[in-house]
Design a protein around this motif. Structure first.
Motif, PDB file in Angstrom:
ATOM      1  N   MET A 238     -40.820 -26.920 -25.215  1.00 17.97           N
ATOM      2  CA  MET A 238     -40.785 -25.532 -25.678  1.00 17.97           C
ATOM      3  C   MET A 238     -41.821 -25.306 -26.758  1.00 17.97           C
ATOM      4  O   MET A 238     -42.182 -26.230 -27.495  1.00 17.97           O
ATOM      5  CB  MET A 238     -39.396 -25.183 -26.260  1.00 17.97           C
ATOM      6  CG  MET A 238     -38.253 -25.138 -25.279  1.00 17.97           C
ATOM      7  SD  MET A 238     -36.758 -24.548 -26.116  1.00 17.97           S
ATOM      8  CE  MET A 238     -35.592 -24.604 -24.768  1.00 17.97           C
ATOM      9  N   THR A 239     -42.264 -24.064 -26.877  1.00 19.20           N
ATOM     10  CA  THR A 239     -43.019 -23.640 -28.039  1.00 19.20           C
ATOM     11  C   THR A 239     -42.040 -23.172 -29.101  1.00 19.20           C
ATOM     12  O   THR A 239     -40.827 -23.018 -28.837  1.00 19.20           O
ATOM     13  CB  THR A 239     -43.987 -22.509 -27.680  1.00 19.20           C
ATOM     14  OG1 THR A 239     -43.216 -21.369 -27.248  1.00 19.20           O
ATOM     15  CG2 THR A 239     -44.925 -22.928 -26.554  1.00 19.20           C
ATOM     16  N   ALA A 241     -41.860 -20.213 -30.417  1.00 16.87           N
ATOM     17  CA  ALA A 241     -41.367 -18.888 -30.029  1.00 16.87           C
ATOM     18  C   ALA A 241     -40.276 -19.000 -28.975  1.00 16.87           C
ATOM     19  O   ALA A 241     -39.246 -18.314 -29.043  1.00 16.87           O
ATOM     20  CB  ALA A 241     -42.523 -18.039 -29.513  1.00 16.87           C
ATOM     21  N   ASP A 242     -40.467 -19.899 -27.970  1.00 15.35           N
ATOM     22  CA  ASP A 242     -39.450 -20.081 -26.944  1.00 15.35           C
ATOM     23  C   ASP A 242     -38.160 -20.619 -27.543  1.00 15.35           C
ATOM     24  O   ASP A 242     -37.050 -20.197 -27.162  1.00 15.35           O
ATOM     25  CB  ASP A 242     -39.951 -21.038 -25.863  1.00 15.35           C
ATOM     26  CG  ASP A 242     -41.091 -20.440 -25.058  1.00 15.35           C
ATOM     27  OD1 ASP A 242     -41.185 -19.199 -25.028  1.00 15.35           O
ATOM     28  OD2 ASP A 242     -41.890 -21.210 -24.485  1.00 15.35           O
ATOM     29  N   ALA A 243     -38.271 -21.582 -28.465  1.00 17.33           N
ATOM     30  CA  ALA A 243     -37.077 -22.157 -29.076  1.00 17.33           C
ATOM     31  C   ALA A 243     -36.312 -21.120 -29.888  1.00 17.33           C
ATOM     32  O   ALA A 243     -35.076 -21.052 -29.840  1.00 17.33           O
ATOM     33  CB  ALA A 243     -37.457 -23.347 -29.948  1.00 17.33           C
ATOM     34  N   ARG A 245     -36.349 -17.859 -29.427  1.00 19.34           N
ATOM     35  CA  ARG A 245     -35.771 -16.918 -28.471  1.00 19.34           C
ATOM     36  C   ARG A 245     -34.517 -17.511 -27.817  1.00 19.34           C
ATOM     37  O   ARG A 245     -33.506 -16.827 -27.633  1.00 19.34           O
ATOM     38  CB  ARG A 245     -36.823 -16.567 -27.419  1.00 19.34           C
ATOM     39  CG  ARG A 245     -36.442 -15.365 -26.546  1.00 19.34           C
ATOM     40  CD  ARG A 245     -37.547 -15.015 -25.581  1.00 19.34           C
ATOM     41  NE  ARG A 245     -38.748 -14.591 -26.302  1.00 19.34           N
ATOM     42  CZ  ARG A 245     -39.855 -15.317 -26.386  1.00 19.34           C
ATOM     43  NH1 ARG A 245     -39.912 -16.502 -25.797  1.00 19.34           N
ATOM     44  NH2 ARG A 245     -40.905 -14.881 -27.049  1.00 19.34           N
ATOM     45  N   THR A 246     -34.568 -18.796 -27.470  1.00 19.33           N
ATOM     46  CA  THR A 246     -33.401 -19.441 -26.863  1.00 19.33           C
ATOM     47  C   THR A 246     -32.238 -19.504 -27.839  1.00 19.33           C
ATOM     48  O   THR A 246     -31.082 -19.248 -27.464  1.00 19.33           O
ATOM     49  CB  THR A 246     -33.777 -20.866 -26.415  1.00 19.33           C
ATOM     50  OG1 THR A 246     -34.866 -20.793 -25.483  1.00 19.33           O
ATOM     51  CG2 THR A 246     -32.605 -21.560 -25.752  1.00 19.33           C
ATOM     52  N   SER A 249     -30.674 -16.047 -28.157  1.00 16.67           N
ATOM     53  CA  SER A 249     -29.928 -15.669 -26.952  1.00 16.67           C
ATOM     54  C   SER A 249     -28.604 -16.420 -26.842  1.00 16.67           C
ATOM     55  O   SER A 249     -27.688 -15.970 -26.153  1.00 16.67           O
ATOM     56  CB  SER A 249     -30.780 -15.925 -25.711  1.00 16.67           C
ATOM     57  OG  SER A 249     -31.035 -17.317 -25.567  1.00 16.67           O
ATOM     58  N   ALA A 266     -38.532 -28.294 -30.293  1.00 15.95           N
ATOM     59  CA  ALA A 266     -39.912 -27.815 -30.112  1.00 15.95           C
ATOM     60  C   ALA A 266     -40.907 -28.576 -30.962  1.00 15.95           C
ATOM     61  O   ALA A 266     -41.768 -29.280 -30.455  1.00 15.95           O
ATOM     62  CB  ALA A 266     -39.989 -26.310 -30.419  1.00 15.95           C
ATOM     63  N   TYR A 278     -41.002 -15.279 -36.394  1.00 11.55           N
ATOM     64  CA  TYR A 278     -40.540 -15.044 -35.020  1.00 11.55           C
ATOM     65  C   TYR A 278     -39.165 -14.348 -35.041  1.00 11.55           C
ATOM     66  O   TYR A 278     -38.891 -13.493 -34.181  1.00 11.55           O
ATOM     67  CB  TYR A 278     -40.467 -16.352 -34.259  1.00 11.55           C
ATOM     68  CG  TYR A 278     -41.812 -16.891 -33.861  1.00 11.55           C
ATOM     69  CD1 TYR A 278     -42.645 -16.170 -33.003  1.00 11.55           C
ATOM     70  CD2 TYR A 278     -42.264 -18.119 -34.346  1.00 11.55           C
ATOM     71  CE1 TYR A 278     -43.888 -16.674 -32.635  1.00 11.55           C
ATOM     72  CE2 TYR A 278     -43.511 -18.619 -33.974  1.00 11.55           C
ATOM     73  CZ  TYR A 278     -44.309 -17.892 -33.124  1.00 11.55           C
ATOM     74  OH  TYR A 278     -45.545 -18.382 -32.765  1.00 11.55           O
TER      75      TYR A 278
END
Length: 286
Positions: A238-239, A241-243, A245-246, A249, A266, A278
């Motif tokens: 993961m990046t 930003a992805d981490a 966002r996860t 969520s 990440a 972020y």
């Protein structure tokens, strides 16, 4: 006493129409010229002569040994292999030069150089003997011996061995820096291994969606406590930003908990400011 003229500058006040500014003023001074360092000049000349002798030795030995080996193989391969003989002991002398401040470390390159020199001299002598010119083979072998002897004298003159206590201090400093350098490679290896384990676990988790680790429902007290929120299992590389966002969520709202999750899945060195940036971007109203 000899002197030479040197131009120097200084700031001086200069006034025009009643306004003064500091400007540069150039002036000449006579400075004494130090006497010529003849010891350094002689050492430089001797070192240059040793370099010339080394080149001549390589040319002669390569030609002689190359002609010997060409009797059994093609000429290009023979002369390429012949160049190895002198290059080995010259490389050993280079290593001895690098260890000129450490007599203990210089011993092995010096001994290896003598062994390589002996082999090269035997090869040159064998060429003369096979060609029925034993005298030329003997003289040719002496060329390599003289070159090596000359370089040995030059290296010993350049060598600056340290006293026992200073050498121990240098060894300790070298060991400390070497340890830090080794840890760079060790950490890199451990990071690769951890990433491989994480990827393997993510792949196994994706293949078994009903695994207890994924299907487990957090207790109510854990869901109500922000600091102990359930963290989702990593699903692959993961990046940041992805981490983030996860984590959002999955209901992780505490910035500290999000930061811990980002560093786990990440980037272990993720900055708190980056994660907060972020988070602010994701929490902005659409």
């Amino acid at each position: 006493m000899k002197t030479r003229t040197v131009q120097r500058t200084q700031l001086v006040p200069h006034t025009i129409n009643g306004k003064t500014q500091m400007v540069l003023d150039r002036y000449d001074v006579e400075v004494p010229v130090p006497p010529r360092d003849w010891d350094r000049t002689v050492l430089t000349a001797v070192t240059a002569a040793a370099g010339f002798i080394g080149v001549a030795c390589i040319v002669w030995s390569t030609a002689s040994i190359g002609d010997l080996l060409a009797r059994a193989t093609v000429a290009p391969a023979a002369y390429a292999a012949a160049g190895v003989f002198d290059l080995v002991w010259l490389s050993c002398m280079a290593l001895e030069w690098l260890a000129r401040y450490d007599a203990e470390r210089a011993k092995f390159p010096r001994r290896a150089g003598y062994v390589a020199l002996a082999i090269a001299m035997v090869a040159v002598g064998a060429h003369g003997w096979i060609a029925d010119q034993a005298a030329i083979g003997f003289v040719g072998a002496a060329v390599s011996g003289l070159a090596k002897g000359m370089w040995t004298l030059v290296l010993r003159h350049h060598a600056k061995p340290l006293d026992r206590k200073t050498q121990q201090w240098v060894d300790a400093e070298r060991a400390e820096v070497g340890g830090r350098l080794a840890m760079v490679a060790v950490r890199r290896e451990l990071n690769r291994a951890e990433n491989a384990v994480a990827a393997e676990q993510a792949a196994i988790g994706a293949a078994s969606p009903e695994s207890p680790e994924i299907a487990r429902t957090p207790p109510e007290d854990e869901a109500e406590t922000p600091d102990e929120e359930e963290e989702p299992a990593p699903s692959g590389p993961m990046t940041i930003a992805d981490a983030v966002r996860t984590a959002i969520s999955c209901g992780i709202t505490s910035p500290d908990a999000v930061l811990r999750y980002v560093r786990r899945v990440a980037d272990a060195n993720a900055k708190e400011s980056s994660v907060e940036r972020y988070l602010r971007g994701l929490r902005k109203p659409a």
